[in-house]
Design an enzyme around this catalytic site. Structure first.
Site, PDB file in Angstrom:
ATOM      1  CG  HIS A   3      -9.493  12.051  28.923  1.00  0.00           C
ATOM      2  ND1 HIS A   3      -9.931  13.284  29.338  1.00  0.00           N
ATOM      3  CD2 HIS A   3     -10.561  11.460  28.359  1.00  0.00           C
ATOM      4  CE1 HIS A   3     -11.206  13.435  29.030  1.00  0.00           C
ATOM      5  NE2 HIS A   3     -11.614  12.330  28.446  1.00  0.00           N
ATOM      6  CG  HIS A  36     -13.727  10.264  20.793  1.00  0.00           C
ATOM      7  ND1 HIS A  36     -13.284  11.514  21.146  1.00  0.00           N
ATOM      8  CD2 HIS A  36     -14.246   9.733  21.933  1.00  0.00           C
ATOM      9  CE1 HIS A  36     -13.501  11.716  22.446  1.00  0.00           C
ATOM     10  NE2 HIS A  36     -14.092  10.654  22.943  1.00  0.00           N
ATOM     11  CD  GLU A  95     -14.077  13.535  25.914  1.00  0.00           C
ATOM     12  OE1 GLU A  95     -14.695  12.624  26.452  1.00  0.00           O
ATOM     13  OE2 GLU A  95     -12.910  13.396  25.500  1.00  0.00           O
TER      14      GLU A  95
END
Lengths: 280, 113
Positions: A12, A193, A240
């Site tokens: 996202h 990331h 996440e």
């Protein structure tokens, strides 16, 4: 009863929305990324869902550090795109699947989850971008949404096992809902990331590729990993990915991996998606 | 999850960071409101004073020292709003975290040529 017609996983990354806003879809940097999502959009057009349950984290836009819910569920009639500092984005507001949301709240509490229940709240790129990737930029969204927020910003974040367990309750919620809605579940975030610390810019392509297959065919492996394992393999913000486990926990033990796509880097992130269907 | 130093060069935003950076992050969060963005542009130091930032925090913000802001407890998702008012690419903020120059960061960390 309502039906789960698919489980989707997707990144996202906010720059995806910015790229769309600025008409950069077909630039060399972005074209390979967006092209890979076309099969996902096509799948969605044919699947014709009525409701999208979107599991995502807020990024310091709708929640500040004064109140940090580990899990929150939206029960609003409408969710507006929040101003993240660049001004509001020109995308349609999201209509809430209010009854299904409240049913989820009932089931969660019955099963000993205790979410924050949000009657009035905006949504950030965590929900916006996955919707744009699978539905494009319609004037009105073709589905209603059930937003589920997971805290992945301030530690302690929930464990992978807890996210999985929430997925089990989500499945029970949908299957016990008195309606004939066709429901898709979007687990969002990641892939690898890291935005902070001297390891910033860390991307782990190998782990990302393994994840896209593994979330379909070997989810036990990822359910059993610790939060530290996630941070180590996928970077501090890549943790996440635990939110995909909510989606996966709601699906059958065996699923079909219909589509997958990977592109790195999208901005500073390894980005990708999967489309899963129950073997049923 | 208390041992946030187990993974090298990877700070986690834990209790200590959240407490340390509270005012800084609160100031940055306020930039989600257009009126506050105007106030920030008009008189940055006065805006920072409204949130009770220390001299050290003010210096970090006013010099756009992204590494220092994080060291002081700034969380990237909040302080990114500063880069919305005064545009800086996120990769440049990443390079500052990594202690590299921008081109070197893009090539070595992100594999961009």
């Amino acid at each position: 009863m309502a039906t789960i017609i698919g489980g989707l996983g997707t990144s996202h990354v906010p720059s995806i929305g910015v790229a769309l806003d600025r008409g950069l879809r077909d630039t060399p940097d972005w074209k390979p990324f967006f092209d890979g999502y076309e099969v996902g959009k096509e799948w969605m057009r044919e699947a014709k869902p009525d409701v999208a349950v979107v599991i995502f984290n807020d990024h310091g836009n709708s929640f500040f550090l004064d109140r940090v819910p580990t899990f929150a569920v939206g029960v609003a009639e409408t969710y507006k795109p929040v101003d993240e500092g660049w001004g509001p984005r020109a995308i349609a507001p999201f209509e809430g699947a209010v009854d299904l949301s409240w049913h989820l709240v009932d089931k969660l509490v019955e099963r000993h989850f205790d979410p924050l229940v949000c009657r009035e709240i905006d949504v950030d790129h965590g929900l916006q971008v996955p919707m744009e990737l699978f539905f494009g930029r319609p004037e009105a969204w073709p589905v209603k949404v059930v937003p589920i927020w997971v805290n992945t910003i301030q530690y302690p974040i929930p464990t992978p096992q807890r996210c999985w367990d929430m997925g089990r309750v989500l499945r029970e919620t949908i299957e016990s809902f008195p309606g004939d809605e066709r429901v898709v579940i979007l687990g969002t975030g990641g892939l690898s990331h890291q935005l902070q610390g001297a390891r910033a810019g860390f991307i782990n392509r190998e782990a990302d590729m393994a994840w896209l297959d593994g979330i379909a065919n070997d989810p036990e492996h990822y359910r059993n990993m610790t939060r530290e394992d996630y941070v180590e393999q996928f970077g501090s913000e890549g943790a996440e990915l635990i939110m995909w486990l909510v989606m996966r926990g709601a699906m059958d033990p065996k699923v079909k991996l219909i589509h997958k796509h990977y592109h790195a880097p999208a901005s500073m992130t390894g980005a990708g998606m999967v489309v899963l269907e129950n073997e049923g | 999850m208390t041992d946030s130093s187990r993974i090298p060069d990877t700070p986690l935003f834990d209790r200590a960071g959240s407490i340390r950076g509270y005012k800084l992050n609160k100031m940055a969060m306020a930039l989600g409101d257009p009126a506050n963005r105007d106030a920030f542009r008009e008189n940055e130091e006065a805006f920072l004073d409204r949130f009770g930032l220390s001299a050290e925090e003010k210096a970090a913000v006013m010099s756009r020292d992204w590494h220092e802001m994080v060291r002081l407890g700034g969380n990237l998702f909040f302080i990114l709003k500063i880069s919305a008012v005064d545009p800086v690419p996120i990769t440049q903020i990443g390079a500052a975290q990594a202690g590299m120059d921008h081109a070197e960061f893009l090539a070595q960390r992100l594999g961009k040529v």
